[in-house]
Design a protein around this motif. Structure first.
Motif, PDB file in Angstrom:
ATOM      1  N   PHE B  52       4.473  57.171  54.095  1.00  0.00           N
ATOM      2  CA  PHE B  52       5.338  58.344  54.013  1.00  0.00           C
ATOM      3  C   PHE B  52       6.661  57.918  53.363  1.00  0.00           C
ATOM      4  CE2 PHE B  52       3.534  60.379  58.177  1.00  0.00           C
ATOM      5  CZ  PHE B  52       2.306  60.516  57.549  1.00  0.00           C
ATOM      6  N   GLY B  53       7.297  58.830  52.645  1.00  0.00           N
ATOM      7  CA  GLY B  53       8.595  58.521  52.042  1.00  0.00           C
ATOM      8  C   GLY B  53       9.704  59.299  52.722  1.00  0.00           C
ATOM      9  N   PHE B  54      10.681  58.588  53.285  1.00  0.00           N
ATOM     10  CA  PHE B  54      11.805  59.240  53.965  1.00  0.00           C
ATOM     11  C   PHE B  54      13.027  59.168  53.054  1.00  0.00           C
ATOM     12  CE2 PHE B  54       9.566  57.618  57.959  1.00  0.00           C
ATOM     13  CZ  PHE B  54       8.728  58.724  57.972  1.00  0.00           C
ATOM     14  N   ASN B  55      13.358  60.290  52.453  1.00  0.00           N
ATOM     15  CA  ASN B  55      14.368  60.332  51.402  1.00  0.00           C
ATOM     16  C   ASN B  55      15.591  61.080  51.939  1.00  0.00           C
ATOM     17  OD1 ASN B  55      15.167  59.793  48.823  1.00  0.00           O
ATOM     18  ND2 ASN B  55      14.185  61.605  47.929  1.00  0.00           N
ATOM     19  N   VAL B  56      16.572  60.347  52.468  1.00  0.00           N
ATOM     20  CA  VAL B  56      17.724  60.998  53.101  1.00  0.00           C
ATOM     21  C   VAL B  56      19.023  60.466  52.506  1.00  0.00           C
ATOM     22  CG1 VAL B  56      16.493  61.319  55.268  1.00  0.00           C
ATOM     23  CG2 VAL B  56      17.865  59.274  54.937  1.00  0.00           C
ATOM     24  N   PRO B  57      20.124  61.233  52.631  1.00  0.00           N
ATOM     25  CA  PRO B  57      21.403  60.711  52.145  1.00  0.00           C
ATOM     26  C   PRO B  57      21.897  59.593  53.057  1.00  0.00           C
ATOM     27  CG  PRO B  57      21.724  62.829  53.211  1.00  0.00           C
ATOM     28  CD  PRO B  57      20.250  62.595  53.160  1.00  0.00           C
ATOM     29  N   TYR B  62      27.061  63.661  53.386  1.00  0.00           N
ATOM     30  CA  TYR B  62      26.150  64.004  54.478  1.00  0.00           C
ATOM     31  C   TYR B  62      25.469  62.776  55.062  1.00  0.00           C
ATOM     32  CZ  TYR B  62      26.777  68.764  52.707  1.00  0.00           C
ATOM     33  OH  TYR B  62      27.310  69.956  52.294  1.00  0.00           O
ATOM     34  N   ALA B  63      26.091  61.593  54.901  1.00  0.00           N
ATOM     35  CA  ALA B  63      25.454  60.359  55.341  1.00  0.00           C
ATOM     36  C   ALA B  63      25.162  60.360  56.841  1.00  0.00           C
ATOM     37  CB  ALA B  63      26.327  59.168  54.976  1.00  0.00           C
ATOM     38  N   ASP B  64      26.054  60.975  57.642  1.00  0.00           N
ATOM     39  CA  ASP B  64      25.837  60.995  59.093  1.00  0.00           C
ATOM     40  C   ASP B  64      24.557  61.750  59.440  1.00  0.00           C
ATOM     41  OD1 ASP B  64      28.107  59.608  59.430  1.00  0.00           O
ATOM     42  OD2 ASP B  64      29.342  61.313  60.083  1.00  0.00           O
ATOM     43  N   GLN B 115      21.904  59.975  48.069  1.00  0.00           N
ATOM     44  CA  GLN B 115      23.336  60.054  47.717  1.00  0.00           C
ATOM     45  C   GLN B 115      23.847  61.498  47.667  1.00  0.00           C
ATOM     46  OE1 GLN B 115      24.212  57.751  44.152  1.00  0.00           O
ATOM     47  NE2 GLN B 115      22.388  56.535  44.430  1.00  0.00           N
ATOM     48  N   THR B 116      23.097  62.446  48.247  1.00  0.00           N
ATOM     49  CA  THR B 116      23.398  63.881  48.164  1.00  0.00           C
ATOM     50  C   THR B 116      23.555  64.337  46.720  1.00  0.00           C
ATOM     51  OG1 THR B 116      24.680  63.457  50.152  1.00  0.00           O
ATOM     52  CG2 THR B 116      24.645  65.715  49.409  1.00  0.00           C
ATOM     53  N   LYS B 117      22.747  63.763  45.821  1.00  0.00           N
ATOM     54  CA  LYS B 117      22.769  64.167  44.412  1.00  0.00           C
ATOM     55  C   LYS B 117      21.325  64.414  44.000  1.00  0.00           C
ATOM     56  CE  LYS B 117      26.609  61.161  43.142  1.00  0.00           C
ATOM     57  NZ  LYS B 117      26.870  59.843  42.586  1.00  0.00           N
ATOM     58  N   SER B 118      21.094  65.520  43.284  1.00  0.00           N
ATOM     59  CA  SER B 118      19.721  65.845  42.890  1.00  0.00           C
ATOM     60  C   SER B 118      19.101  64.715  42.076  1.00  0.00           C
ATOM     61  CB  SER B 118      19.698  67.126  42.066  1.00  0.00           C
ATOM     62  OG  SER B 118      20.417  68.132  42.710  1.00  0.00           O
ATOM     63  N   ASP B 119      19.874  64.163  41.161  1.00  0.00           N
ATOM     64  CA  ASP B 119      19.360  63.124  40.276  1.00  0.00           C
ATOM     65  C   ASP B 119      18.902  61.897  41.040  1.00  0.00           C
ATOM     66  OD1 ASP B 119      19.243  63.929  37.752  1.00  0.00           O
ATOM     67  OD2 ASP B 119      21.144  63.065  37.090  1.00  0.00           O
ATOM     68  N   ALA B 120      19.815  61.388  41.871  1.00  0.00           N
ATOM     69  CA  ALA B 120      19.505  60.183  42.627  1.00  0.00           C
ATOM     70  C   ALA B 120      18.341  60.452  43.575  1.00  0.00           C
ATOM     71  CB  ALA B 120      20.733  59.727  43.402  1.00  0.00           C
ATOM     72  N   ALA B 121      18.314  61.657  44.148  1.00  0.00           N
ATOM     73  CA  ALA B 121      17.255  61.995  45.087  1.00  0.00           C
ATOM     74  C   ALA B 121      15.905  62.010  44.382  1.00  0.00           C
ATOM     75  CB  ALA B 121      17.527  63.350  45.722  1.00  0.00           C
ATOM     76  N   ARG B 122      15.886  62.568  43.177  1.00  0.00           N
ATOM     77  CA  ARG B 122      14.626  62.612  42.449  1.00  0.00           C
ATOM     78  C   ARG B 122      14.205  61.218  42.018  1.00  0.00           C
ATOM     79  NH1 ARG B 122      13.220  68.232  40.122  1.00  0.00           N
ATOM     80  NH2 ARG B 122      11.989  67.255  38.516  1.00  0.00           N
ATOM     81  N   ALA B 123      15.175  60.380  41.617  1.00  0.00           N
ATOM     82  CA  ALA B 123      14.841  59.005  41.221  1.00  0.00           C
ATOM     83  C   ALA B 123      14.227  58.272  42.399  1.00  0.00           C
ATOM     84  CB  ALA B 123      16.093  58.289  40.734  1.00  0.00           C
ATOM     85  N   SER B 141      19.346  67.409  53.388  1.00  0.00           N
ATOM     86  CA  SER B 141      20.668  67.528  54.007  1.00  0.00           C
ATOM     87  C   SER B 141      21.501  68.406  53.137  1.00  0.00           C
ATOM     88  CB  SER B 141      21.402  66.195  54.182  1.00  0.00           C
ATOM     89  OG  SER B 141      21.222  65.758  55.502  1.00  0.00           O
ATOM     90  N   SER B 142      21.041  68.646  51.924  1.00  0.00           N
ATOM     91  CA  SER B 142      21.736  69.572  51.062  1.00  0.00           C
ATOM     92  C   SER B 142      20.641  70.402  50.416  1.00  0.00           C
ATOM     93  CB  SER B 142      22.520  68.801  50.006  1.00  0.00           C
ATOM     94  OG  SER B 142      22.596  69.553  48.816  1.00  0.00           O
ATOM     95  N   SER B 143      20.868  71.714  50.354  1.00  0.00           N
ATOM     96  CA  SER B 143      19.811  72.573  49.838  1.00  0.00           C
ATOM     97  C   SER B 143      19.523  72.287  48.374  1.00  0.00           C
ATOM     98  CB  SER B 143      20.189  74.034  50.020  1.00  0.00           C
ATOM     99  OG  SER B 143      20.123  74.353  51.378  1.00  0.00           O
ATOM    100  N   GLY B 144      20.576  71.956  47.602  1.00  0.00           N
ATOM    101  CA  GLY B 144      20.363  71.654  46.195  1.00  0.00           C
ATOM    102  C   GLY B 144      19.403  70.489  46.033  1.00  0.00           C
ATOM    103  N   VAL B 145      19.613  69.439  46.820  1.00  0.00           N
ATOM    104  CA  VAL B 145      18.755  68.261  46.752  1.00  0.00           C
ATOM    105  C   VAL B 145      17.336  68.606  47.197  1.00  0.00           C
ATOM    106  CG1 VAL B 145      18.346  66.018  47.794  1.00  0.00           C
ATOM    107  CG2 VAL B 145      20.629  66.611  47.007  1.00  0.00           C
ATOM    108  N   ALA B 146      17.237  69.374  48.274  1.00  0.00           N
ATOM    109  CA  ALA B 146      15.911  69.734  48.785  1.00  0.00           C
ATOM    110  C   ALA B 146      15.129  70.510  47.731  1.00  0.00           C
ATOM    111  CB  ALA B 146      16.048  70.550  50.065  1.00  0.00           C
TER     112      ALA B 146
END
Lengths: 403, 453
Positions: B52-57, B62-64, B115-123, B141-146
């Motif tokens: 499973f991949g756990f992809n969180v900031p 939103y690091a907390d 990193q709460t960034k769409s780009d980094a999240a997709r990478a 943690s952010s709707s844009g990223v999700a």
């Protein structure tokens, strides 16, 4: 060959070889071994190496040659991405129209920003470009949302026009039918190599971009840019107006950035506003300095270095550390995990920061200088050239520290 | 520059061109993608583990929240593999999970930083899919990223189990067949809050909105405005604030002269902590306007925000997906095992992360495969209970969970640093339900499930 000197031809061929063999070079460890964690030969990261390599090569044409430090290059990256995604939305998933548009729009954008910003030099120029980039970011983030889809990022939806989309066209970015996402996997012994269409597409463009930059470096135009870096006032006195040259360099590097941004969207059909944020502009500055500003290969190395840390180190977690050190006695294992913990996972930027400091302090010429020193060490050459400079009388004496 | 190469240029040329030719000439007749024999979907697990991949900031604003989610994911993996006390496996209404992994395979996981960034999240999600062979990505943690990662998973052909994302768009105009959301959304917040606000503050109120200027802020503002206007409130003004803002005083001063008697803060995380604190410092809550006490509302609460804002949240209304003080069995068991492992109660972000992991594992077990299309079939229209939210339904039309929503209020006398919010009302599911083609969710298209092959 190709209008290059013999030495440059070898250098260029070496770069071509490195780029083409990347999928093999980046998989040094067999699958399933504990060190496979450090393998970087998967499509997304290889694509990023090539793309950010192009970005850094272009940035280096401006920063490395003219010395003008732009803090706003991410704006062009973003413009390139948006152009490509818009072409997907309007035409179809072929990347060519988008990439052409990306280069044109980013070039025009660079012309506008450069025309204004280049009225100043030094820190004022940096601040101006930074201001423009932040303006673009904020516009993309919340003002021009019909054009950029704001924070969510621009994506292709099923109800977009896509007027050229045929019935059997691929539903993902492709180059005349060659789908970027597809790869061939080859297993040799324990190793697995992934040859990805998207990577080779980026790699070929990167090689072309590198060749162009090599030609620019060796051209009279490149010499002129170096002259601007060395002493702009003296250039003015000789009756040369430096501004057209700097503007040309700015536009060229902006187009490189636009191409890189376009390729990002060509690999992954999404354009987000944070691609234009000042941190992204800062990143390319770091890449260039880390690798070696003003050198041909340095920025590419720097780009690879930073992307490697961002993608590989950030994924090491405590569980993996425990796995590595599991052979050691319990107390030692806990201790080592405790020591390494701040530097992995979310601490990847800390590790990168430390390395950056070490490079800047001990290798002011960047990683390229490190490589050269290592090379000299092996070949037994001393660090300083042994032959005295020709015509020593006509060189300035070293200035005393306190004048 | 190229001095180091000149020394061995012969060998460089020889091996270099040979290598380049070999690499270029490598034939492409090998298997496409990472397909295992017999299993026709991407990343079919080969050995005795499934990843499973756990992809969180882990860095950024939103690091907390991300850290809390990650802890919950690890706990879920422990329980799935039969370690620890098994947690909600005992209370979950579906009994196919036995604590021996999923489909006989032990659960392994990889983690990444969005990193709460769409780009980094997709990478990061891409590296999980391409390098680590993950069959399922979860996080948020952010709707844009999700939304961005959900789109990626749809294209690549793996399942995305969204955790903390509250925007209507995630299961509205950006919904995808491979994506599922357990968390509630802005529309539900509005529907649940309005009746409680009517009871507490009356029908005749004038509301002033401060809204974080991005997708989530807009959909939440629109939802709250719609529902408060239905109970007779008037919307005086809606001011958009930049996401990066930390000083809201220039936005709060005009509220005093606008004639409004309610301030709605459509902010999250650090934004909300700052804007609420400054509003209280301006003395808004001690004012009498139009003969009524001035009130502040924070439509989406989180435990971490409540902690950050301290005393300022006392008596302020908001909504939540779940709270650790709920009395049902599922909640008790989960809070107990989370508390034993980490020494603190879980946040509602952690709970949705935990529930999503179990729901995925359960769907795989029931479908008998990790094939995304099998998972989609098993989750669509699935009714379950025992994970802390009461009876819940995964709607097939938009992959949104429907369950009770909590209306909460900042506690006047907190007994501990974790006991900051009290549940005022549990709004029944029927009251927050909407048609899949509701105007706030219209425009999207689930498309077809994509197994990636």
């Amino acid at each position: 060959m190709l209008g290059l000197s013999k030495k440059d031809t070898f250098f260029f061929l070496f770069v071509v070889f490195l780029t083409m063999a990347t999928p093999i070079i980046l998989q040094p460890f067999p699958e399933g071994s504990a060190l496979a964690q450090f393998n970087a030969g998967y499509p997304d990261l290889m694509q990023r190496f090539a793309i950010y390599g192009i970005f850094a090569i272009g940035f280096n044409i401006l920063f490395g040659l003219t010395g003008y430090l732009s803090f706003g290059h991410a704006a062009f990256l973003g413009v390139g991405s948006y152009s490509v995604v818009w072409m997907y939305k309007l035409l179809n998933y072929n990347v060519v129209p988008g990439l052409v548009l990306a280069i044109i729009t980013s070039g025009l954008f660079a012309l506008l920003i450069g025309y204004i910003s280049l009225r100043r030099s030094g820190i004022y120029f940096s601040i101006l470009t930074l201001a423009f980039a932040q303006m673009s970011f904020n516009l993309a983030y919340s003002v021009l949302t019909p054009l950029t889809n704001g924070e969510t990022g621009l994506q292709v939806y099923n109800d977009d026009p896509q007027i050229l989309l045929g019935a059997n066209h691929p539903l993902g970015p492709h180059f005349f039918g060659i789908v970027m996402q597809d790869s061939a996997k080859i297993n040799v012994g324990g190793w697995q190599w992934t040859f990805n269409n998207g990577y080779y597409f980026c790699a070929i463009i990167a090689v072309i971009a590198f060749y162009l930059s090599l030609r620019i470096f060796r051209s009279p135009f490149g010499t002129m840019l170096r002259a601007i870096k060395t002493n702009q006032t003296r250039m003015n006195y000789t009756g040369l107006n430096p501004r057209p040259y700097t503007l040309a360099a700015f536009v060229i590097s902006g187009m490189y950035a636009g191409l890189a941004g376009g390729l990002l969207a060509a690999m992954d059909p999404l354009a987000g506003a944070e691609r234009m944020q000042w941190t992204a502009s800062g990143e390319v500055v770091l890449m260039t300095i880390l690798g070696g500003a003003g050198t041909l290969m340095g920025p590419v190395l720097g780009a690879g270095f930073i992307k490697y840390f961002e993608n590989i180190f950030s994924k090491i977690n405590d569980g993996i550390l425990h796995h590595w050190f599991s052979a050691l006695p319990d107390g030692v294992e806990e201790f080592l995990v405790f020591i390494f913990h701040p530097f992995i996972g979310k601490g990847w930027s800390l590790t990168l920061g430390l390395l950056f400091m070490l490079v800047v302090i001990f290798l002011p010429g960047g990683l390229i200088e490190g490589g050269r020193r290592l090379g000299n060490l092996f070949t037994g050459k001393s660090r300083k050239p042994t032959t005295p400079a020709k015509d020593p009388e006509h060189h300035p004496k070293p200035a005393p520290h306190v004048a | 520059m190229s001095k180091k190469f000149i020394l061995n240029r012969r060998s460089v040329l020889k091996y270099g061109s040979a290598g380049a030719v070999t690499a270029l000439a490598t034939p492409y007749f090998f298997t496409r993608g990472a397909l295992a024999e017999g299993e026709n979907y991407l990343n079919a697990p080969k050995g005795d583990t499934v990843t499973f991949g756990f992809n969180v900031p882990q860095t950024g604003p939103y690091a907390d929240e991300g850290a809390d989610e990650l802890d919950a994911y690890k706990l879920a993996v422990d329980h799935l593999n039969g370690e620890g006390d098994g947690g909600c496996l005992s209370t979950f209404s579906s009994k196919v999970l036995k604590g021996n992994g999923v489909l006989g395979k032990k659960v392994a996981y990889v983690t990444g930083d969005t990193q709460t960034k769409s780009d980094a999240a997709r990478a990061s999600a891409k590296s999980m899919i391409e390098k680590d062979g993950a069959v399922m990505i979860t996080g948020g943690s952010s709707s844009g990223v999700a939304v961005a990662v959900q789109g990626l998973c749809q294209e690549a052909g793996v399942i995305f189990m969204a955790a903390l994302t509250h925007s209507n768009d995630t299961t509205g105009k950006d919904k995808k067949a491979n994506g599922f959301r357990h968390f509630f959304n802005a529309y539900m917040s509005g529907a649940a809050l309005a009746p409680v606000l009517e009871k507490a503050y009356g029908k005749d109120r004038r509301a002033y909105h401060l809204t974080a200027d991005y997708t989530w802020g807009w959909t939440q503002q629109a939802s709250i405005q719609k529902f408060t206007e239905e109970i007779g409130w008037e919307t005086v003004n809606n001011v958009l604030t930049p996401l990066a803002a930390t000083d809201f005083s220039s936005y709060i001063a005009p509220v005093l002269n606008s004639g409004a008697d309610v301030l709605v803060l459509n902010h999250y995380g650090g934004n909300m902590v700052n804007s609420l604190t400054q509003a209280v410092q301006f003395g808004l809550r001690d004012k009498m306007v139009n003969g009524k006490q001035f009130e502040i509302i924070v439509p989406l609460y989180s435990e971490l925000m409540a902690k950050g804002a301290g005393d300022n949240i006392k008596g302020v209304y908001g909504s939540m997906n779940w709270n650790w003080t709920l009395p049902d069995e599922g909640t008790k068991v989960f809070v107990k095992s989370f508390g034993e492992k980490y020494g603190r109660p879980p946040s509602n972000a952690a709970q949705t992360a935990y529930a999503q992991t179990l729901l995925y594992a359960d769907a795989a077990e029931r479908a008998g495969t990790f094939n995304p299309c099998g998972i989609v079939g098993a989750l669509e229209g699935f009714d379950f209970d025992g994970l802390g939210n009461g009876p819940t339904h995964y709607r097939a039309a938009d992959h949104q969970c429907f369950k009770d929503v909590l209306v909460v209020k900042g506690k006047e006398e907190p007994s501990s640093q974790y006991d900051t919010l009290e549940v005022v009302e549990v709004t029944p599911r029927a009251q927050v339900e909407y048609a899949p083609d509701n105007e706030m969710f219209a425009g999207g298209d689930l498309g077809k499930c994509n197994p990636g092959a």
